[in-house]
Scaffold this active site. Structure first.
Site, PDB file in Angstrom:
ATOM      1  N   VAL A  76     -11.066   8.170  -1.735  1.00  0.00           N
ATOM      2  CA  VAL A  76     -10.364   9.098  -0.844  1.00  0.00           C
ATOM      3  C   VAL A  76     -10.689  10.547  -1.188  1.00  0.00           C
ATOM      4  CG1 VAL A  76      -8.088   9.942  -0.122  1.00  0.00           C
ATOM      5  CG2 VAL A  76      -8.476   7.491  -0.425  1.00  0.00           C
ATOM      6  N   THR A 125      -1.938   4.818  -5.793  1.00  0.00           N
ATOM      7  CA  THR A 125      -0.525   4.419  -5.889  1.00  0.00           C
ATOM      8  C   THR A 125      -0.486   2.893  -5.872  1.00  0.00           C
ATOM      9  OG1 THR A 125      -0.413   4.875  -3.495  1.00  0.00           O
ATOM     10  CG2 THR A 125       0.637   6.459  -4.978  1.00  0.00           C
ATOM     11  N   THR A 155      -0.651   7.089  -0.605  1.00  0.00           N
ATOM     12  CA  THR A 155       0.318   6.317   0.172  1.00  0.00           C
ATOM     13  C   THR A 155       1.570   6.053  -0.649  1.00  0.00           C
ATOM     14  OG1 THR A 155      -1.495   5.253   1.356  1.00  0.00           O
ATOM     15  CG2 THR A 155       0.674   4.208   1.490  1.00  0.00           C
ATOM     16  N   CYS A 165      -5.133  -0.838   0.027  1.00  0.00           N
ATOM     17  CA  CYS A 165      -4.199  -0.431   1.086  1.00  0.00           C
ATOM     18  C   CYS A 165      -3.380  -1.586   1.658  1.00  0.00           C
ATOM     19  CB  CYS A 165      -4.959   0.276   2.209  1.00  0.00           C
ATOM     20  SG  CYS A 165      -5.698   1.844   1.706  1.00  0.00           S
ATOM     21  N   ARG A 170     -11.105  -3.080  -5.898  1.00  0.00           N
ATOM     22  CA  ARG A 170      -9.670  -2.897  -6.119  1.00  0.00           C
ATOM     23  C   ARG A 170      -8.851  -3.960  -5.393  1.00  0.00           C
ATOM     24  NH1 ARG A 170      -8.753   3.071  -4.141  1.00  0.00           N
ATOM     25  NH2 ARG A 170     -10.139   2.243  -2.536  1.00  0.00           N
TER      26      ARG A 170
END
Length: 423
Positions: A14, A86, A121, A261, A332
């Site tokens: 990101v 996060t 997030t 995500c 991830r």
């Protein structure tokens, strides 16, 4: 405010693309605590493969973009953009440790008039309830008087070279109407797709967390359909193709749901809901189903092996793919590990081949000795081959339909004539 100078904290999938885009227009510092990451980026190399090496070197040479692991160098910045992970812990509860630690660091260099924008997030309220008190404590400044905050949720799609950071519409927000406009204008100056100014930080936080929760629920629905249709002896993809002829049918596909995500964000929303005394049934039901798909796949593979008369105990099994999505090195929260571990529980000796994933990262994260090169493979030794990730490089593998092994295709990617089962 003085001339804009931006610090982006966290240089992963990101943060790096955002840093590079801001660096083309403003004096920008990319900060990360990993010195090896700083060294690689300063030399123009991005191991996530999000930024082309030549492109990164050009931006570094032609614009005021630098990378550092030295917090002191951020003191001259007036915008701080936080793009740290996060994650969730082993109990599937939000782990705000990276966010809190980053807020502590920013607090040490924060000055009057500065703006801190969070992109990570979180659940609604986290910015103002969890992060702001830390900023106040470590800076000695007062929120919305001395410094201000914004929230602009990341919408990066790792590995996607079409929907890059500037081409995805950006939601923005700020802690006051004036700051909201400043935050919006900052992003609007680099995001060609435009921006959407949300009425509050909490609204922007909520918008982000439901984007991935919605996708998670929809994938859980088609995963459940796949289980049902498998029992009925019906081809799930054929059903979805037929249903997809209706204009408003949502075209989701079954599969393993991993990544940073979709497989994580819903737990942030459910955590907040449970704090407020509400137990979110649909979201958690979807999560439970998706979290168990790897185990389901492994059991289907074992059943097919038994039907073909193959011995399970000690059999070698090859899993194709370790990343959480195709043609991308991101491992991830990859749920391929669930397939590997369940097959191992049955007594299989499992190898994993992935030309995209980093061998050291896979070893550190999942304790798997990854096969990286195709020339290391001897396909004839495996009693089962499981296609877990649809990397284009797997098309060249010579997988044959024989009585000596079974082929299971999670992604409906392989030639149907050579597979024995699919999700």
């Amino acid at each position: 405010m003085n001339q804009i100078k931006i610090a982006v904290i966290g240089l992963g999938y990101v943060g790096l693309p955002l840093t590079v885009e801001f660096g083309k227009k403003y004096e920008t510092i990319g900060f990360d605590i990993a010195q090896w990451r700083i060294d690689e980026l300063s030399n123009g190399y991005d191991r996530t493969l999000e930024i082309d090496e030549e492109y990164l070197k050009n931006v570094l040479s032609e614009h005021t973009l630098t990378f550092t692991a030295n917090l002191e160098k951020l003191k001259s910045c007036n915008y701080y953009i936080v793009t740290v992970p996060t994650p969730i812990d082993k109990n599937k509860r939000p782990d705000l440790t990276p966010l809190i630690k980053t807020s502590e660091s920013i607090g040490k260099v924060l000055k009057k008039g500065d703006i801190v924008i969070y992109e990570s997030t979180v659940y609604p309220g986290a910015t103002e309830e969890d992060c702001v008190p830390v900023l106040e404590k470590f800076s000695g400044l007062t929120f919305n008087k001395d410094f201000f905050c914004g929230y602009s949720p990341e919408r990066i799609n790792p590995g996607d070279k079409t929907h890059t950071v500037t081409k995805i519409l950006k939601v923005t927000s700020g802690s006051t109407p004036e700051i909201a406009q400043k935050v919006n204008n900052l992003y609007k100056s680099v995001i060609t797709a435009g921006t959407h100014l949300a009425p509050s930080i909490k609204v922007a936080e909520a918008a982000k967390v439901i984007e991935n929760s919605q996708r998670d629920i929809n994938i859980a629905f088609v995963n459940e359909l796949a289980i049902i249709f498998n029992k009925l002896g019906i081809d799930t993809n054929a059903v979805l193709d037929a249903a997809g002829t209706k204009w408003n049918f949502l075209k989701f596909k079954p599969g393993l749901v991993g990544g940073h995500c979709i497989g994580v964000d819903p737990y942030y929303l459910t955590h907040k809901a449970q704090e407020l005394g509400y137990n979110p049934e649909i979201i958690l039901a979807g999560r439970r189903l998706n979290d168990n798909m790897g185990i389901y796949v492994a059991n289907q593979v074992i059943k097919l092996m038994i039907k073909k008369g193959l011995v399970i105990e000690g059999s070698k099994v090859l899993v194709l793919g370790m990343t959480f999505k195709e043609d991308c090195p991101d491992i991830r929260n990859s749920r391929v590990i669930d397939v590997v571990e369940e097959l191992s529980e049955f007594g299989c000796n499992v190898d994993v081949f992935d030309p995209w994933a980093d061998t050291k990262e896979v070893k550190d994260e999942y304790n798997i000795d990854l096969i990286k090169n195709e020339n290391e493979l001897n396909l004839e030794q495996y009693k089962a081959i499981v296609l877990a990730v649809a990397h284009k490089k797997f098309i060249s593998l010579d997988l044959k339909d024989t009585k000596e092994h079974i082929v299971y295709d999670i992604k409906s990617f392989l030639d149907p004539s050579i597979i024995d089962g699919k999700l």
